[in-house]
Write a protein that holds these residues in place. Structure first.
Motif, PDB file in Angstrom:
ATOM      1  N   ARG A   1      11.088  17.270 -25.072  1.00  0.00           N
ATOM      2  CA  ARG A   1       9.672  16.762 -25.540  1.00  0.00           C
ATOM      3  C   ARG A   1       9.781  15.846 -26.754  1.00  0.00           C
ATOM      4  NH1 ARG A   1       8.058  22.349 -25.387  1.00  0.00           N
ATOM      5  NH2 ARG A   1       7.089  22.721 -23.396  1.00  0.00           N
ATOM      6  N   LEU A   2      10.543  15.995 -27.568  1.00  0.00           N
ATOM      7  CA  LEU A   2      10.627  15.308 -28.711  1.00  0.00           C
ATOM      8  C   LEU A   2      11.255  13.960 -28.483  1.00  0.00           C
ATOM      9  CD1 LEU A   2      10.758  14.501 -31.852  1.00  0.00           C
ATOM     10  CD2 LEU A   2      12.523  15.689 -32.127  1.00  0.00           C
ATOM     11  N   ALA A   3      12.107  14.072 -27.485  1.00  0.00           N
ATOM     12  CA  ALA A   3      13.190  12.546 -27.265  1.00  0.00           C
ATOM     13  C   ALA A   3      12.119  11.736 -26.399  1.00  0.00           C
ATOM     14  CB  ALA A   3      13.962  12.976 -26.343  1.00  0.00           C
ATOM     15  N   LYS A   4      11.250  12.280 -25.392  1.00  0.00           N
ATOM     16  CA  LYS A   4      10.159  11.692 -24.785  1.00  0.00           C
ATOM     17  C   LYS A   4       9.020  11.026 -25.604  1.00  0.00           C
ATOM     18  CE  LYS A   4       6.690  12.514 -20.956  1.00  0.00           C
ATOM     19  NZ  LYS A   4       6.271  13.243 -19.990  1.00  0.00           N
ATOM     20  N   ALA A   5       8.645  11.787 -26.771  1.00  0.00           N
ATOM     21  CA  ALA A   5       7.711  11.021 -27.518  1.00  0.00           C
ATOM     22  C   ALA A   5       8.142  10.107 -28.370  1.00  0.00           C
ATOM     23  CB  ALA A   5       7.092  12.161 -28.575  1.00  0.00           C
TER      24      ALA A   5
ATOM     25  N   VAL B   1      -5.155   8.375 -31.402  1.00  0.00           N
ATOM     26  CA  VAL B   1      -5.134   9.525 -32.285  1.00  0.00           C
ATOM     27  C   VAL B   1      -4.639  10.712 -31.355  1.00  0.00           C
ATOM     28  CG1 VAL B   1      -6.680  10.949 -33.576  1.00  0.00           C
ATOM     29  CG2 VAL B   1      -6.753   8.528 -33.856  1.00  0.00           C
ATOM     30  N   VAL B   2      -5.320  10.718 -30.169  1.00  0.00           N
ATOM     31  CA  VAL B   2      -5.178  12.112 -29.468  1.00  0.00           C
ATOM     32  C   VAL B   2      -3.630  12.280 -29.191  1.00  0.00           C
ATOM     33  CG1 VAL B   2      -5.078  13.192 -27.043  1.00  0.00           C
ATOM     34  CG2 VAL B   2      -7.239  12.005 -28.298  1.00  0.00           C
ATOM     35  N   LYS B   3      -3.031  11.018 -28.698  1.00  0.00           N
ATOM     36  CA  LYS B   3      -1.446  10.738 -28.442  1.00  0.00           C
ATOM     37  C   LYS B   3      -0.705  11.251 -29.541  1.00  0.00           C
ATOM     38  CE  LYS B   3      -1.551   8.142 -24.148  1.00  0.00           C
ATOM     39  NZ  LYS B   3      -1.219   6.839 -23.472  1.00  0.00           N
ATOM     40  N   GLN B   4      -1.235  10.493 -30.767  1.00  0.00           N
ATOM     41  CA  GLN B   4      -0.456  10.801 -32.163  1.00  0.00           C
ATOM     42  C   GLN B   4      -0.197  12.033 -32.314  1.00  0.00           C
ATOM     43  OE1 GLN B   4      -2.729   8.207 -34.752  1.00  0.00           O
ATOM     44  NE2 GLN B   4      -1.034   6.685 -34.627  1.00  0.00           N
ATOM     45  N   ILE B   5      -1.377  13.055 -32.211  1.00  0.00           N
ATOM     46  CA  ILE B   5      -1.543  14.421 -32.614  1.00  0.00           C
ATOM     47  C   ILE B   5      -0.523  15.151 -31.773  1.00  0.00           C
ATOM     48  CG2 ILE B   5      -3.015  16.489 -32.367  1.00  0.00           C
ATOM     49  CD1 ILE B   5      -5.248  14.770 -33.472  1.00  0.00           C
ATOM     50  N   LYS B   6      -0.403  14.690 -30.159  1.00  0.00           N
ATOM     51  CA  LYS B   6       0.116  15.574 -29.394  1.00  0.00           C
ATOM     52  C   LYS B   6       1.881  15.243 -29.890  1.00  0.00           C
ATOM     53  CE  LYS B   6       1.534  15.715 -24.491  1.00  0.00           C
ATOM     54  NZ  LYS B   6       1.350  15.214 -23.211  1.00  0.00           N
ATOM     55  N   ALA B   7       2.112  13.978 -30.176  1.00  0.00           N
ATOM     56  CA  ALA B   7       3.613  13.780 -30.768  1.00  0.00           C
ATOM     57  C   ALA B   7       3.928  14.617 -31.945  1.00  0.00           C
ATOM     58  CB  ALA B   7       3.636  12.153 -30.859  1.00  0.00           C
TER      59      ALA B   7
ATOM     60  N   LEU C   1       6.660  19.229 -34.464  1.00  0.00           N
ATOM     61  CA  LEU C   1       6.273  20.370 -35.633  1.00  0.00           C
ATOM     62  C   LEU C   1       6.840  21.656 -34.714  1.00  0.00           C
ATOM     63  CD1 LEU C   1       2.611  19.698 -36.939  1.00  0.00           C
ATOM     64  CD2 LEU C   1       4.874  19.471 -38.028  1.00  0.00           C
ATOM     65  N   ASP C   2       6.580  21.793 -33.454  1.00  0.00           N
ATOM     66  CA  ASP C   2       6.853  23.033 -32.790  1.00  0.00           C
ATOM     67  C   ASP C   2       8.531  23.032 -32.662  1.00  0.00           C
ATOM     68  OD1 ASP C   2       4.457  23.941 -32.110  1.00  0.00           O
ATOM     69  OD2 ASP C   2       4.417  22.924 -30.160  1.00  0.00           O
TER      70      ASP C   2
ATOM     71  N   GLU D   1      11.051  10.257 -40.294  1.00  0.00           N
ATOM     72  CA  GLU D   1      12.281  10.020 -39.791  1.00  0.00           C
ATOM     73  C   GLU D   1      12.162   9.901 -38.284  1.00  0.00           C
ATOM     74  OE1 GLU D   1      15.518  12.396 -41.034  1.00  0.00           O
ATOM     75  OE2 GLU D   1      15.525  11.518 -42.835  1.00  0.00           O
ATOM     76  N   ASN D   2      11.415  10.612 -37.632  1.00  0.00           N
ATOM     77  CA  ASN D   2      11.257  10.918 -36.236  1.00  0.00           C
ATOM     78  C   ASN D   2      10.076  10.165 -35.245  1.00  0.00           C
ATOM     79  OD1 ASN D   2      13.677  12.963 -35.300  1.00  0.00           O
ATOM     80  ND2 ASN D   2      12.648  13.748 -37.058  1.00  0.00           N
ATOM     81  N   LEU D   3       9.241   9.710 -36.040  1.00  0.00           N
ATOM     82  CA  LEU D   3       7.748   9.259 -35.546  1.00  0.00           C
ATOM     83  C   LEU D   3       7.621   7.712 -36.225  1.00  0.00           C
ATOM     84  CD1 LEU D   3       5.541  12.315 -34.714  1.00  0.00           C
ATOM     85  CD2 LEU D   3       7.085  11.213 -33.178  1.00  0.00           C
ATOM     86  N   SER D   4       7.141   8.022 -37.480  1.00  0.00           N
ATOM     87  CA  SER D   4       7.051   6.591 -38.209  1.00  0.00           C
ATOM     88  C   SER D   4       7.079   6.873 -39.421  1.00  0.00           C
ATOM     89  CB  SER D   4       5.468   6.506 -37.823  1.00  0.00           C
ATOM     90  OG  SER D   4       4.936   5.392 -38.679  1.00  0.00           O
TER      91      SER D   4
END
Length: 322
Positions: free
Chosen positions: A227-231, A242-248, A253-254, A311-314
């Motif tokens: 899931r992380l790699a996909k995001a 914002v919805v997609k940001q929160i999902k990522a 976090l999980d 590091e992983n998102l932005s």
């Protein structure tokens, strides 16, 4: 006159009446000989299997019509407990009339189910499920002898739960397809771990190579990484809604943060993401459980969360506890 039973007392309430009857009066116990094979123009197959865990053993006799590969008759001898006799008798009966290839598909679940008085109530207690497994294994031995192959040739997958004959592949697929999060859910979906429970975790009566708790943890971890790699490979985080940001953020976090917080009895929830005047993405979070009020929530823990997200998102993510 009361029925003559080998069993009495409340301890036997866990055994179905069918099992009790077959313990006393097995229908297919005996042996088949070369004379029987000549008289019926069939091939005699004699196979043995023993269970190391209990010392029980069973010998299976088949008369097979080589023209059709149909098992014309089957008998057994059992060297073990009453449950082994009942299971072996049921197994032999299930073989009759089937082709050898069809018989190989008979599982211990089929044997146990055939011994039930009603579909909802198990025929034997969990610790006796190995007897029906033994019945399944001797079928493989007989089929292997008939076909001139090794019994292992009929086992294409790694079996994790011997009692329910559930494979490693099946367990992983069920976890993924149904997003399972507990061993109890795995048992509900597959029956794995429902009987002797040796496959649930280390420390049972029989040592296993694979345990459900480890398979669940490893599969969940792999799912989180995917899931992380996909995001990460998706559109630029700063350009997402914002919805997609929160999902990522939630998926990351999980995978990386919540397991660490859970170890200390804590957690966190995402409240909102807002675009700051300085171009930063302000992530508002609330600490839960043991993390609520903890001093490191505004220092070490906060820095760790922020660092993982950056590091992983932005690099523009800023975490603000509320």
């Amino acid at each position: 006159m009361a029925k003559n039973n080998l069993i009495s007392g409340s301890i036997w309430d866990e055994y179905s009446q069918k099992v009790q009857d077959l313990m006393n009066n097995p229908r297919h116990m005996g042996e088949l000989t070369e004379e029987d094979a000549k008289a019926t123009n069939t091939k005699l197959i004699v196979a043995d299997f023993g269970a190391e865990s209990c010392g029980d053993a069973v010998r299976l006799y088949w008369l097979v019509d080589e023209a059709t590969n149909i098992i014309k008759d089957a008998k057994f001898k059992s060297f073990g407990c009453g449950t082994a006799i009942a299971s072996s008798d049921t197994m032999a009966g299930l073989c009759i009339g089937k082709t050898v290839d069809e018989a190989v598909k008979i599982t211990n679940i089929d044997v146990e189910f055939a011994m039930r008085d009603n579909p909802e109530t198990p025929a034997v207690p969990p610790q006796k499920m190995h007897c029906s497994v033994m019945a399944y294994d001797v079928i493989k031995a007989a089929a292997a002898q008939y076909k001139g192959v090794n019994p292992e040739d009929f086992e294409e997958e790694i079996i994790v739960c011997e009692c329910a004959r559930v494979s490693l592949k099946t367990i992983k697929e069920v976890i993924r397809l149904n997003d399972l999060k507990s061993v109890e859910q795995i048992t509900q979906y597959t029956k794995a771990g429902a009987f002797c429970k040796s496959c649930v975790r280390a420390g049972g009566h029989e040592k296993r190579e694979y345990y459900l708790v480890d398979i669940l943890a490893e599969t969940r971890a792999q799912m989180d990484k995917e899931r992380l790699a996909k995001a990460t490979l998706s559109d630029n985080f700063d350009d997402l809604t914002v919805v997609k940001q929160i999902k990522a953020v939630e998926e990351l976090l999980d995978a990386e943060i919540r397991p660490m917080l859970h170890m200390d009895g804590g957690d966190l929830e995402v409240i909102d993401i807002q675009k700051g005047n300085d171009g930063m993405c302000d992530l508002y979070i609330r600490y839960l459980g043991a993390c609520s009020g903890c001093s490191s929530g505004s220092t070490g823990t906060l820095y760790a969360i922020e660092n993982v997200l950056q590091e992983n998102l932005s690099p523009n993510i800023r975490v603000i506890p509320v």
